[in-house]
Every structure is written in C-alpha cells, then in structure tokens.
Design a protein around this motif. Structure first.
Motif, PDB file in Angstrom:
ATOM      1  N   MET A  82       0.829  -1.195   0.000  1.00 47.30           N
ATOM      2  CA  MET A  82       0.000   0.000   0.000  1.00 47.30           C
ATOM      3  C   MET A  82       0.871   1.256   0.000  1.00 47.30           C
ATOM      4  O   MET A  82       0.556   2.243  -0.678  1.00 47.30           O
ATOM      5  N   HIS A  83       1.960   1.233   0.750  1.00 46.84           N
ATOM      6  CA  HIS A  83       2.905   2.350   0.796  1.00 46.84           C
ATOM      7  C   HIS A  83       3.451   2.647  -0.603  1.00 46.84           C
ATOM      8  O   HIS A  83       3.434   3.801  -1.065  1.00 46.84           O
ATOM      9  N   VAL A  84       3.926   1.606  -1.281  1.00 49.33           N
ATOM     10  CA  VAL A  84       4.481   1.777  -2.623  1.00 49.33           C
ATOM     11  C   VAL A  84       3.408   2.260  -3.593  1.00 49.33           C
ATOM     12  O   VAL A  84       3.657   3.133  -4.438  1.00 49.33           O
ATOM     13  N   HIS A  85       2.205   1.725  -3.468  1.00 51.20           N
ATOM     14  CA  HIS A  85       1.105   2.158  -4.340  1.00 51.20           C
ATOM     15  C   HIS A  85       0.858   3.651  -4.203  1.00 51.20           C
ATOM     16  O   HIS A  85       0.695   4.370  -5.202  1.00 51.20           O
ATOM     17  N   LYS A  86       0.812   4.145  -2.984  1.00 44.58           N
ATOM     18  CA  LYS A  86       0.508   5.564  -2.765  1.00 44.58           C
ATOM     19  C   LYS A  86       1.578   6.461  -3.352  1.00 44.58           C
ATOM     20  O   LYS A  86       1.276   7.568  -3.813  1.00 44.58           O
ATOM     21  N   GLU A  87       2.824   6.001  -3.361  1.00 42.81           N
ATOM     22  CA  GLU A  87       3.884   6.796  -3.967  1.00 42.81           C
ATOM     23  C   GLU A  87       3.922   6.605  -5.481  1.00 42.81           C
ATOM     24  O   GLU A  87       3.943   7.575  -6.246  1.00 42.81           O
ATOM     25  N   ASN A  88       3.926   5.347  -5.930  1.00 37.06           N
ATOM     26  CA  ASN A  88       4.035   5.052  -7.362  1.00 37.06           C
ATOM     27  C   ASN A  88       2.850   5.565  -8.164  1.00 37.06           C
ATOM     28  O   ASN A  88       3.012   6.169  -9.232  1.00 37.06           O
ATOM     29  N   ASN A  89       1.656   5.273  -7.671  1.00 38.16           N
ATOM     30  CA  ASN A  89       0.451   5.450  -8.488  1.00 38.16           C
ATOM     31  C   ASN A  89      -0.388   6.660  -8.132  1.00 38.16           C
ATOM     32  O   ASN A  89      -1.335   6.978  -8.853  1.00 38.16           O
ATOM     33  N   VAL A  90      -0.068   7.315  -7.014  1.00 39.29           N
ATOM     34  CA  VAL A  90      -0.853   8.484  -6.609  1.00 39.29           C
ATOM     35  C   VAL A  90       0.033   9.730  -6.540  1.00 39.29           C
ATOM     36  O   VAL A  90      -0.193  10.702  -7.259  1.00 39.29           O
ATOM     37  N   LEU A  91       1.044   9.707  -5.681  1.00 41.56           N
ATOM     38  CA  LEU A  91       1.846  10.908  -5.447  1.00 41.56           C
ATOM     39  C   LEU A  91       2.699  11.295  -6.649  1.00 41.56           C
ATOM     40  O   LEU A  91       2.643  12.439  -7.126  1.00 41.56           O
ATOM     41  N   PHE A  92       3.504  10.359  -7.145  1.00 49.05           N
ATOM     42  CA  PHE A  92       4.470  10.738  -8.163  1.00 49.05           C
ATOM     43  C   PHE A  92       3.850  11.074  -9.521  1.00 49.05           C
ATOM     44  O   PHE A  92       4.385  11.944 -10.225  1.00 49.05           O
ATOM     45  N   PRO A  93       2.736  10.481  -9.926  1.00 47.98           N
ATOM     46  CA  PRO A  93       2.077  10.990 -11.141  1.00 47.98           C
ATOM     47  C   PRO A  93       1.641  12.443 -10.990  1.00 47.98           C
ATOM     48  O   PRO A  93       1.711  13.230 -11.951  1.00 47.98           O
ATOM     49  N   GLN A  94       1.204  12.835  -9.785  1.00 51.14           N
ATOM     50  CA  GLN A  94       0.843  14.237  -9.553  1.00 51.14           C
ATOM     51  C   GLN A  94       2.074  15.134  -9.633  1.00 51.14           C
ATOM     52  O   GLN A  94       2.012  16.252 -10.158  1.00 51.14           O
TER      53      GLN A  94
END
Length: 236
Positions: A215-227
């Motif tokens: 979940m941690h990696v998902h929030k960075e990979n797929n949510v934060l860094f695309p923004q």
C-alpha cells in the motif's frame, strides 16, 4: 445500477480510485503497486484467475467501502499521511523485526535452515527501507510540498525530483524482491508445527510488513508521483 468495473483499467488506477480494492488484489495475489500498470484483464488472465469472480469481489468491496479515496486533498496531505501511517510504522517495526529474526534464527535454524536466509533478507530490507524513508523526508518530500504550494522550483530542486522519479521504479522493485524472497523462503508465511510463539509472531509480522509496503508503494508510485510529474510539466 452498479457501475461496472472497467477491465481495461490498470490495477494501480483502480486502487487509487478506491483503496478498498487493494484488499481484493492482495487476497488473489495481484500486484497493484510495482505491477500497477497492468490492466485488470491482463493481470487476471496471466494469473489464471476467474475474472468474473474477481470482478464480483471488487463490486462487493466497493459496496462495503466507506473510503472514497478522496481524503488526500493535496500532495502535501498525502505526504503527511505516508509519513504518519507508513514511515512511522517502519521506524517502530523494522528494529523489532531485526531482533526477532535474529532470535528465531538462533533457536530454530537447525530444524529450519531457511531462517538464516530470512534473517539476511530482513536485515537488507530494513537498511534499504530506512534509507528510502530518510531520503524521502529530508530531500524529496520538502520539495514536493514546495511544488504543491505553487512555488517555482530551482534547477537544483527540479534535478532532485527528476532523480527521485527516475530511481523510483528500481528502488521499489528492489524492496519487492526482498519481500517476495521472504515469502518464498517461508512458504507463504506458513507456520511450522514446531514453531514457538516468537516464530509465529515473526511470520505474522513479516506478512503484515508486506501488506503495508504494498500500500505504501502504491501511494507513492500510483498516486503521489504521477501528480508530481504533472505539476513539473506545468512549470516547464
């Protein structure tokens, strides 16, 4: 009428839109963080899963979920969440896991030789995760928060973010490899018949670590860094 689950949506995008989907993907063994670019159809087909059954689980998760996925109103809010929920967990859990892995290995290694390798994987994983969280909090997150405020970044700050984005995939893949190796060595965290309470606790906590890290990696990979990429493009 219930909105259908789009089979051509990537796993990461589905979890980003509804975090409750993460539990479904974990239960059927689909990687929504490092493998988040795969579409639902492709992932289920390659894993030989019953697509209709998975889709029904997703519908049920959506019906039961009280989490709309919109609690992060900004990149800064998401960063605060990652630090409070995931980084703080790692700071407390990693030292305890290192000690527990050493203790269990010292007692049970004669009967379970794989424990020596598990301990080594835990030590390497812990060191990499400590380095990752420190770099995030000291070097990367402050710049993202500045970007979130609409402040123009310096060339040096843009270079730091560009490097972080470039290294993101390899860093997270290395973490995933350690976790996969631990799961493999422990036969999917199966508790042996002769396991003491400490042995059982080690396996349970390692499984929890894997779930939290996904979940941690998902929030960075797929949510934060695309923004971040979108905001950087807007300043270019």
């Amino acid at each position: 009428m219930t909105e259908p689950i789009d089979l051509e949506r990537p796993l990461g995008a589905l979890v980003r839109e509804n975090p409750a989907f993460a539990r479904v993907f974990e239960s059927v063994g689909l990687d929504f963080c490092c493998g988040g670019d795969q579409t639902l159809w492709t992932a289920c087909t390659e894993a030989d899963l019953d697509l209709d059954a998975v889709r029904e689980q997703l519908h049920e998760a959506r019906r039961q979920s009280e989490d709309s996925g919109d609690e992060w109103k900004s990149m800064t809010a998401l960063i605060e969440h990652v630090v409070d929920s995931h980084h703080q967990y790692l700071r407390k859990e990693l030292p305890a896991l290192e000690q527990l892995a050493e203790k269990v290995r010292s007692v049970h290694v004669e009967e379970h030789s794989e424990l020596a390798d598990i301990e080594q994987e835990v030590l390497e994983l812990a060191e990499e995760m400590r380095q990752h969280t420190t770099e995030d909090e000291q070097d990367v997150f402050p710049i993202i928060e500045k970007l979130d405020r609409g402040t123009e970044l310096t060339d040096e700050e843009r270079a730091v973010l560009d490097e972080a984005l470039a290294d993101l995939e390899s860093d997270h893949e290395a973490t995933a490899e350690h976790l996969e190796r631990i799961a493999e060595l422990s036969d999917g965290y199966a508790v042996p018949d002769d396991a003491c309470p400490s042995y059982q606790s080690l396996l349970e906590r390692l499984e929890t670590l894997e779930q939290d890290t996904r979940m941690h990696v998902h929030k960075e990979n797929n949510v934060l860094f695309p923004q971040v990429e979108s905001q950087l493009a807007g300043q270019a």
